[in-house]
Design a protein around this motif. Structure first.
Motif, PDB file in Angstrom:
ATOM      1  N   SER A  52      -3.921   6.029  -4.663  1.00 23.98           N
ATOM      2  CA  SER A  52      -3.417   4.885  -3.888  1.00 23.98           C
ATOM      3  C   SER A  52      -3.102   3.723  -4.818  1.00 23.98           C
ATOM      4  O   SER A  52      -3.678   3.597  -5.905  1.00 23.98           O
ATOM      5  CB  SER A  52      -4.453   4.441  -2.854  1.00 23.98           C
ATOM      6  OG  SER A  52      -5.552   3.808  -3.492  1.00 23.98           O
TER       7      SER A  52
ATOM      8  N   ALA B 226      -3.971   0.808  -4.242  1.00 24.88           N
ATOM      9  CA  ALA B 226      -5.214   0.023  -4.302  1.00 24.88           C
ATOM     10  C   ALA B 226      -6.079   0.506  -5.468  1.00 24.88           C
ATOM     11  O   ALA B 226      -6.612  -0.305  -6.229  1.00 24.88           O
ATOM     12  CB  ALA B 226      -5.972   0.112  -2.981  1.00 24.88           C
TER      13      ALA B 226
ATOM     14  N   ASN C 117       0.854  -1.183   0.000  1.00 24.09           N
ATOM     15  CA  ASN C 117       0.000   0.000   0.000  1.00 24.09           C
ATOM     16  C   ASN C 117       0.891   1.233   0.000  1.00 24.09           C
ATOM     17  O   ASN C 117       1.855   1.312   0.752  1.00 24.09           O
ATOM     18  CB  ASN C 117      -0.901   0.024   1.231  1.00 24.09           C
ATOM     19  CG  ASN C 117      -1.930  -1.074   1.203  1.00 24.09           C
ATOM     20  OD1 ASN C 117      -2.449  -1.420   0.145  1.00 24.09           O
ATOM     21  ND2 ASN C 117      -2.225  -1.641   2.353  1.00 24.09           N
TER      22      ASN C 117
END
Length: 159
Positions: free
Chosen positions: A26, A28, A11
């Motif tokens: 991000s 993600a 992350n």
């Protein structure tokens, strides 16, 4: 420890230019739920990166998407203004030009090197990888200074 095939990407927050200016993104958001061709360069506007690495992915965008790649991401330890300008100058089109300004993501992958002797500071080794839903499924990591295995054609052949 260097990232390997089968590892989940760490992350991290990266940066890219949007209509609103520099925007945090991000890992993600970039990688989860998608098949992404990620390639990293030691520096925007540097000779091999500008003459070979980025142009190879620009030329092979449609070939990669035809093989199931949802997105292509170019990463460098630069700022988002430089990455956006470099992408525009090379007609990068749909390739996401992403900055890792403080090299946090690059260090988390274990692919950093110190180019301070050349006035460049901490940089990323050159690589390409295929990321399936946040997990590395192919990795082509160059030795510092090399350009033998991280090209678009190699990654395309691995699909």
């Amino acid at each position: 420890m260097t990232i390997s095939v089968g590892d989940k990407l760490p992350n991290a927050e990266l940066m890219m230019m949007t209509e609103k200016g520099p925007t945090k993104v991000s890992t993600a958001d970039l990688f989860n739920g998608k098949k992404v061709a990620l390639f990293a360069v030691p520096g925007a506007y540097t000779p091999t990166c500008s003459a070979k690495h980025l142009p190879g992915f620009v030329e092979n965008t449609s070939n990669l998407t035809a093989k199931g790649v949802n997105e292509i991401v170019c990463l460098s330890v630069n700022d988002p203004f430089v990455m956006a300008s470099w992408g525009k100058d090379h007609d990068a089109g749909s390739i996401k030009m992403v900055a890792d300004p403080d090299a946090a993501f690059t260090k988390a992958l274990g692919v950093e090197f110190d180019a301070s002797g050349a006035g460049l500071g901490i940089r990323s080794r050159r690589y390409s990888m295929l990321v399936d839903d946040g997990v590395v499924s192919q990795l082509n990591l160059e030795e510092t200074g090399g350009f033998e295995v991280s090209d678009a054609e190699t990654l395309l052949g691995q699909l």
